[in-house]
Design a protein around this motif. Sequence first.
Motif, mmCIF file in Angstrom:
data_model
loop_
_atom_site.group_PDB
_atom_site.id
_atom_site.type_symbol
_atom_site.label_atom_id
_atom_site.label_comp_id
_atom_site.label_asym_id
_atom_site.label_seq_id
_atom_site.Cartn_x
_atom_site.Cartn_y
_atom_site.Cartn_z
ATOM 1 N N LEU A 2 0.793 -1.389 -0.101
ATOM 2 C CA LEU A 2 -0.029 -0.010 -0.056
ATOM 3 C C LEU A 2 0.788 1.144 -0.097
ATOM 4 O O LEU A 2 1.869 1.326 0.830
ATOM 5 C CB LEU A 2 -1.051 0.014 1.179
ATOM 6 C CG LEU A 2 -1.996 1.074 1.572
ATOM 7 C CD1 LEU A 2 -3.045 0.701 0.555
ATOM 8 C CD2 LEU A 2 -2.255 1.323 2.745
ATOM 9 N N HIS A 60 -11.261 4.822 1.527
ATOM 10 C CA HIS A 60 -11.110 3.477 1.676
ATOM 11 C C HIS A 60 -9.393 2.938 1.461
ATOM 12 O O HIS A 60 -9.080 2.138 2.266
ATOM 13 C CB HIS A 60 -11.564 2.739 0.313
ATOM 14 C CG HIS A 60 -13.308 2.840 0.479
ATOM 15 N ND1 HIS A 60 -13.821 1.420 0.825
ATOM 16 C CD2 HIS A 60 -14.044 3.694 0.373
ATOM 17 C CE1 HIS A 60 -15.109 1.847 1.106
ATOM 18 N NE2 HIS A 60 -15.402 3.182 0.660
ATOM 19 N N GLU A 61 -8.671 3.822 0.910
ATOM 20 C CA GLU A 61 -7.493 3.718 0.793
ATOM 21 C C GLU A 61 -6.808 3.966 1.980
ATOM 22 O O GLU A 61 -5.622 3.146 2.332
ATOM 23 C CB GLU A 61 -6.842 4.449 -0.453
ATOM 24 C CG GLU A 61 -6.996 4.165 -1.806
ATOM 25 C CD GLU A 61 -8.646 4.407 -1.898
ATOM 26 O OE1 GLU A 61 -8.926 5.537 -1.487
ATOM 27 O OE2 GLU A 61 -9.091 3.639 -2.872
ATOM 28 N N SER A 64 -6.508 1.148 5.474
ATOM 29 C CA SER A 64 -5.290 0.328 5.699
ATOM 30 C C SER A 64 -4.202 0.745 6.529
ATOM 31 O O SER A 64 -3.655 0.145 7.448
ATOM 32 C CB SER A 64 -4.709 -0.474 4.176
ATOM 33 O OG SER A 64 -5.794 -1.218 3.884
ATOM 34 N N HIS A 85 -16.063 -9.126 5.308
ATOM 35 C CA HIS A 85 -16.685 -7.802 4.611
ATOM 36 C C HIS A 85 -15.273 -6.902 4.498
ATOM 37 O O HIS A 85 -14.738 -6.337 3.699
ATOM 38 C CB HIS A 85 -17.397 -7.060 4.838
ATOM 39 C CG HIS A 85 -17.858 -6.033 4.017
ATOM 40 N ND1 HIS A 85 -18.407 -5.864 3.158
ATOM 41 C CD2 HIS A 85 -17.783 -4.691 4.612
ATOM 42 C CE1 HIS A 85 -18.512 -4.733 2.664
ATOM 43 N NE2 HIS A 85 -17.951 -4.124 3.649
ATOM 44 N N TRP A 86 -14.663 -6.782 5.718
ATOM 45 C CA TRP A 86 -13.513 -6.030 6.072
ATOM 46 C C TRP A 86 -12.408 -6.374 5.915
ATOM 47 O O TRP A 86 -11.181 -5.359 5.651
ATOM 48 C CB TRP A 86 -13.789 -5.179 7.506
ATOM 49 C CG TRP A 86 -15.012 -4.381 7.654
ATOM 50 C CD1 TRP A 86 -16.428 -4.738 8.146
ATOM 51 C CD2 TRP A 86 -15.392 -2.988 7.191
ATOM 52 N NE1 TRP A 86 -17.336 -3.940 7.904
ATOM 53 C CE2 TRP A 86 -16.621 -2.478 7.519
ATOM 54 C CE3 TRP A 86 -14.168 -1.873 6.697
ATOM 55 C CZ2 TRP A 86 -17.025 -1.534 7.051
ATOM 56 C CZ3 TRP A 86 -14.951 -0.876 6.599
ATOM 57 C CH2 TRP A 86 -16.193 -0.671 6.612
ATOM 58 N N PRO A 88 -10.638 -8.961 4.118
ATOM 59 C CA PRO A 88 -9.683 -9.145 2.769
ATOM 60 C C PRO A 88 -9.039 -8.091 2.262
ATOM 61 O O PRO A 88 -7.741 -7.998 2.102
ATOM 62 C CB PRO A 88 -10.883 -9.664 1.914
ATOM 63 C CG PRO A 88 -11.960 -10.317 2.891
ATOM 64 C CD PRO A 88 -11.773 -9.303 4.112
ATOM 65 N N SER A 89 -9.647 -6.736 2.247
ATOM 66 C CA SER A 89 -8.865 -5.660 1.595
ATOM 67 C C SER A 89 -7.593 -5.200 2.376
ATOM 68 O O SER A 89 -6.640 -4.806 1.822
ATOM 69 C CB SER A 89 -9.588 -4.522 1.301
ATOM 70 O OG SER A 89 -10.367 -3.949 2.479
ATOM 71 N N THR A 92 -4.933 -7.863 1.779
ATOM 72 C CA THR A 92 -4.541 -7.570 0.492
ATOM 73 C C THR A 92 -3.476 -6.389 0.365
ATOM 74 O O THR A 92 -2.376 -6.516 -0.296
ATOM 75 C CB THR A 92 -5.587 -7.060 -0.601
ATOM 76 O OG1 THR A 92 -6.691 -8.033 -0.602
ATOM 77 C CG2 THR A 92 -5.041 -6.664 -1.820
ATOM 78 N N ASP A 93 -3.488 -5.405 1.291
ATOM 79 C CA ASP A 93 -2.706 -4.262 1.425
ATOM 80 C C ASP A 93 -1.537 -4.637 2.454
ATOM 81 O O ASP A 93 -0.895 -3.773 2.783
ATOM 82 C CB ASP A 93 -3.615 -3.085 2.069
ATOM 83 C CG ASP A 93 -4.315 -2.421 0.789
ATOM 84 O OD1 ASP A 93 -4.068 -2.680 -0.218
ATOM 85 O OD2 ASP A 93 -5.233 -1.641 1.312
ATOM 86 N N ALA A 138 -12.493 -7.695 -4.527
ATOM 87 C CA ALA A 138 -12.439 -6.421 -4.800
ATOM 88 C C ALA A 138 -12.524 -6.292 -6.497
ATOM 89 O O ALA A 138 -11.751 -6.837 -6.952
ATOM 90 C CB ALA A 138 -10.969 -5.880 -4.021
ATOM 91 N N SER A 204 -6.910 -16.242 2.457
ATOM 92 C CA SER A 204 -6.065 -15.369 1.670
ATOM 93 C C SER A 204 -4.569 -16.075 1.650
ATOM 94 O O SER A 204 -3.847 -15.751 0.570
ATOM 95 C CB SER A 204 -5.780 -14.155 2.737
ATOM 96 O OG SER A 204 -4.596 -13.121 2.511
#
Length: 599
Positions: A2, A60-61, A64, A85-86, A88-89, A92-93, A138, A204
């Motif tokens: 990120l 949103h960015e 993280s 919902h919260w 995974p992103s 990912t970061d 995503a 993940s």
Amino acid sequence: MLRVRRRDYGGEVIAPPASDSGGHRPRPGWCVVGVLPSGGIGAVDVSADGQTGDPVELSHEELSTYVSDRETTHPPRWVWSDTAHWLPSLLTDGVTVARCHDLRLCHAILARSEYTGTRQALVAADEWRRDFEEPEVAAPAATLFDLEVESADRVTVPDGLGAALDEFARQRAALASSGGEARRLRILLAAESAGALIAAEMRSAGLPWSASEHDRLLSEALGPRPATGTKPSAMVELATRVEEALGVRGLSIDSAPKLLQALRRAGIDVHSTSQWELMEHEHPAIAPLLQYKKLARLLSANGWAWIDEWVRDGRYRPVYVPGGVVTGRWASSGGGALQIPRRLRPAIRADEGWTFVSADVAQLEPRVLAAMSGDRAMAVAGQGKDLYAGIVESGAVQSREEAKLAVLGAMYGSTTGDAGRLVPRLRRIYPNAMRMVDEAASAGERGGVVSTWLGRSSPEPGPEWADLQARAQGNSATSADETRARRAARDFGRFTRNFIVQGTAAEWALAWMADLRLRLARLPETGGVHAPASGPAFARRAHLAFFLHDEVIVHAPLDQAKAAAAAIQDAAAAAGELLFGKTPVEFALEVSVADTASK
DNA sequence: CCGCCCGGCGCG
DNA sequence: AAAGCGCGCCGGGCGG
């Protein structure tokens, strides 16, 4: 990784500058996260006395970065609508969180628990009563084929910040009204939420899976991969042998009714085509038919099509569904993650420079029963050894096989057959344990509710069940009505009997994994040539890769295998103590280190 | 043609 | 067709 612009989110108010220079760690508060009306993300701290801080607005960015910063100092317990919902992103970061409170899962527990003092407000908030939804992938910008249309009308729990704050307040109030049982419920909620983190993390990270080894195992059993639409050679050959033995041609072997007809015409007196019944008969068609069924199952459930669909880049990524079973066990969706046949275990293969540390608990359910019922004799039977061997030593039964049959019979409610014959012997030698399951069964037979050790309560029987009982009580009841009602009552009694044991075992397993996860998180990130170049932080050290009711597989760098094995043992001891305090019950593990998960 | 039920079987 | 709990998935077969 990120890379976002840092925004001033009032860090000095919410996250005091790190002055953390060692051991001292203040009790972390909660930070509630949710979507704002503006479309951004809001984060609000809530203190132990219920005071809320000023909301912080994040894109949103930025979420993280915000989460990551706070995790490095005094991590709060993140409160959000739904971990699937919260999280995974964040993963990912590259961001991992230590703890969370999953509002959806905790709602389900509190709204049903007998231990919850005041449930009305929770029950009324039925927008929180939703089953698991597949985590949203995503969406990488707008694609040609818009897959999001499908998800537009999905009904999920609310994701707004206000709704999250309201629900969190309801749950805290419910706990506050729970008196002496609040401690157990708090442990359960924490364990359930940790399970949600683990489920998302395992998806993940994925389970290392060797497609080539899987292919080799398939070819060995079935012959080389056939063209689509055609049967593997081994199955064709077996089907021919069945036809010859039955004296028929063109048999539709995959159709149960047609197969049954053919078997009966050949003089085999079966009423179904199931393997247990076929095994009772002597006929040359039986052996090849049973073998055919084995292979057909392997092909349809875990054949080449399964590899194509589920294995990507050397990883199998099932969707785990925490709390997916009423008892609290996990369920899974996609690929049959919890039903991987043992013969395919060799395809679970560690990365180069890594290995697996696998552990399973020996006889978890009877040990849990011994602990929750305070049955000293049963606890002793499991001390330092195989619990079934200990039962044989007690003189209750003759052999290990009998001991196992009797114990399973006691927990499942067997009344007939060998198991039914053996259960009364356990009742004499382990009266406390047996009283506990017998009382759970009798509650169920009356249509009542039972609860696990930490307070997960069973669902009430459905309206049809009550109708059945009412009809049997009525004046015009026939003996058939009475028989049916009694049968239904006994069926439900077996469910509640098993519920307390299966459910408490699931709680122990969650506590075990939750503790293990945090121990593993303290290991250093691995370096060297085999360190993964990217991916979530937790996957750069020993981490959980698989879980199946009473067993875990940890994927570990070679030099962390020993530490991981110790962590697994320590976590088991900690889980036993967290749930049961000082107890004579031992939770014996079988731990092994190997490059594959086969045993 | 589609959706649903169910037999059968894999896992604990 | 399991005795005895909890699941998920597949294919066949049937009703709509």
